[in-house]
Design a protein around this motif. Structure first.
Motif, PDB file in Angstrom:
ATOM      1  N   ASN A   2     -16.495  18.675  55.215  1.00  0.00           N
ATOM      2  CA  ASN A   2     -16.711  19.649  56.083  1.00  0.00           C
ATOM      3  C   ASN A   2     -17.481  19.233  57.184  1.00  0.00           C
ATOM      4  O   ASN A   2     -16.896  19.598  58.236  1.00  0.00           O
ATOM      5  N   ARG A  18     -17.152  28.094  56.944  1.00  0.00           N
ATOM      6  CA  ARG A  18     -17.362  26.348  56.322  1.00  0.00           C
ATOM      7  C   ARG A  18     -17.599  26.423  54.467  1.00  0.00           C
ATOM      8  O   ARG A  18     -18.939  26.848  54.700  1.00  0.00           O
ATOM      9  N   ASP A  19     -17.012  25.856  53.552  1.00  0.00           N
ATOM     10  CA  ASP A  19     -17.772  26.082  52.603  1.00  0.00           C
ATOM     11  C   ASP A  19     -18.286  27.130  51.928  1.00  0.00           C
ATOM     12  O   ASP A  19     -19.111  27.569  50.918  1.00  0.00           O
ATOM     13  N   SER A  72     -13.719  27.046  49.219  1.00  0.00           N
ATOM     14  CA  SER A  72     -13.087  27.756  48.091  1.00  0.00           C
ATOM     15  C   SER A  72     -13.267  28.894  47.350  1.00  0.00           C
ATOM     16  O   SER A  72     -14.193  29.747  47.940  1.00  0.00           O
ATOM     17  N   THR A 128     -16.936  18.792  48.896  1.00  0.00           N
ATOM     18  CA  THR A 128     -16.433  19.782  50.202  1.00  0.00           C
ATOM     19  C   THR A 128     -17.576  19.936  50.997  1.00  0.00           C
ATOM     20  O   THR A 128     -17.558  20.022  53.037  1.00  0.00           O
ATOM     21  N   LEU A 159      -5.825  15.495  49.963  1.00  0.00           N
ATOM     22  CA  LEU A 159      -5.984  16.041  51.216  1.00  0.00           C
ATOM     23  C   LEU A 159      -6.943  14.482  52.087  1.00  0.00           C
ATOM     24  O   LEU A 159      -6.310  14.486  53.014  1.00  0.00           O
ATOM     25  N   SER A 213      -6.769  25.057  57.783  1.00  0.00           N
ATOM     26  CA  SER A 213      -7.696  25.277  56.864  1.00  0.00           C
ATOM     27  C   SER A 213      -7.639  25.002  55.433  1.00  0.00           C
ATOM     28  O   SER A 213      -6.341  24.922  55.081  1.00  0.00           O
ATOM     29  N   VAL A 214      -8.032  24.473  54.840  1.00  0.00           N
ATOM     30  CA  VAL A 214      -8.291  23.880  53.332  1.00  0.00           C
ATOM     31  C   VAL A 214      -8.776  24.590  52.321  1.00  0.00           C
ATOM     32  O   VAL A 214      -9.922  25.260  52.287  1.00  0.00           O
ATOM     33  N   ILE A 253     -12.746  23.753  54.891  1.00  0.00           N
ATOM     34  CA  ILE A 253     -12.862  23.405  53.828  1.00  0.00           C
ATOM     35  C   ILE A 253     -13.264  24.656  53.462  1.00  0.00           C
ATOM     36  O   ILE A 253     -14.742  24.710  53.224  1.00  0.00           O
ATOM     37  N   PHE A 268      -9.318  25.655  48.966  1.00  0.00           N
ATOM     38  CA  PHE A 268      -9.240  24.398  47.328  1.00  0.00           C
ATOM     39  C   PHE A 268      -9.598  26.096  46.196  1.00  0.00           C
ATOM     40  O   PHE A 268     -10.494  26.775  46.008  1.00  0.00           O
TER      41      PHE A 268
END
Length: 248
Positions: A166, A236-237, A178, A162, A120, A132-133, A176, A135
């Motif tokens: 964020n 987020r998160d 998951s 993360t 990243l 957008s990431v 980010i 995981f």
């Protein structure tokens, strides 16, 4: 629908390959990474036939920081701009705590925590605003499994990071989130040393969970697609548990 460009790490099999196939089928451009050139070529060829999106493959071992940096540099030189990143590459070598080796510990942390962390970081210059990431974590961060102490810790470590990332990357428009797969039928079982008989037994054992069967990579794809899309802009998160009810 406008075409976007996504990068998926560890995309030669399992969840990574299924995700890349979905994105290509939707007409997006996808860059995939892997650490085996032959498998990478095979995956890229299969994906190219799966949809109208363009497929680019890059060799990159997510446990090797030099390869991560070289991969990111090649993207910068090509003036690539990414709309999303799926940090999927991961390993699992089950070993009881009393027998845990330093080699197992270091290798697991290198691929599952250090790998996505520095991937990243290295890719920040090519990520669009917004981007957008996603995981690919694991149900193991919230449900204990014997012989999975280091695996669980490696996934939980990046999830912990993360929360901070964020905040730090908010001004870049990077979010980010998951996905936590439950027990999923992928190559990870055979790579972990399980026999065909043991894998069949695992699938049979999963029939008692609420879903009624073991999960497949395809079960993860809708959640990943959602987190990559603009529909998840407010998240987020977030942690999406796709575990078939196993952790209830």
């Amino acid at each position: 629908m406008s075409q976007k460009h996504y990068l998926v790490t560890g995309a030669t099999a399992g969840i990574g390959l299924a995700t890349a196939r979905s994105l290509v089928s939707a007409g997006h451009k996808v860059t995939i990474t892997g650490r085996d050139q032959a498998r990478l070529r095979s995956a890229a060829a299969a994906l190219a036939e799966a949809g109208s999106g363009e497929v680019v493959s890059l060799m990159c071992d997510s446990g090797d920081l030099n390869q991560i940096r070289a991969m990111a540099q090649s993207l910068q030189q090509a003036r690539v701009r990414l709309d999303g990143l799926v940090l999927n590459a991961g390993i699992f070598f089950p070993q009881m705590f009393s027998e845990m080796t330093e080699e197992n510990f270091d290798q697991t942390m290198a691929v599952n925590h250090k790998g996505p962390f520095f991937s990243l970081q290295a890719l920040l210059p090519v990520l669009n605003n917004p981007a957008s990431v996603v995981f690919i974590s694991s149900v193991a961060v919230r449900k204990a499994f014997a012989s999975a102490a280091v695996y669980s810790a490696s996934k939980a470590a990046f999830e912990g990071a993360t929360r901070v990332l964020n905040l730090e990357l908010a001004e870049r428009g990077i979010r980010i989130n998951s996905v936590r797969p439950g027990v999923t039928a992928t190559e990870i079982q055979s790579k972990a040393g399980m026999t065909d008989e043991q894998i069949a037994g695992l699938a049979e054992a999963m029939a008692v969970q609420p879903l009624g069967r073991i999960l497949t990579p395809a079960d993860m794809v809708p959640a990943i697609d959602y987190l990559l899309s603009d529909a998840s802009m407010g998240l987020r998160d977030a942690h999406l548990d796709i575990d078939g009810g196993f952790a209830l």
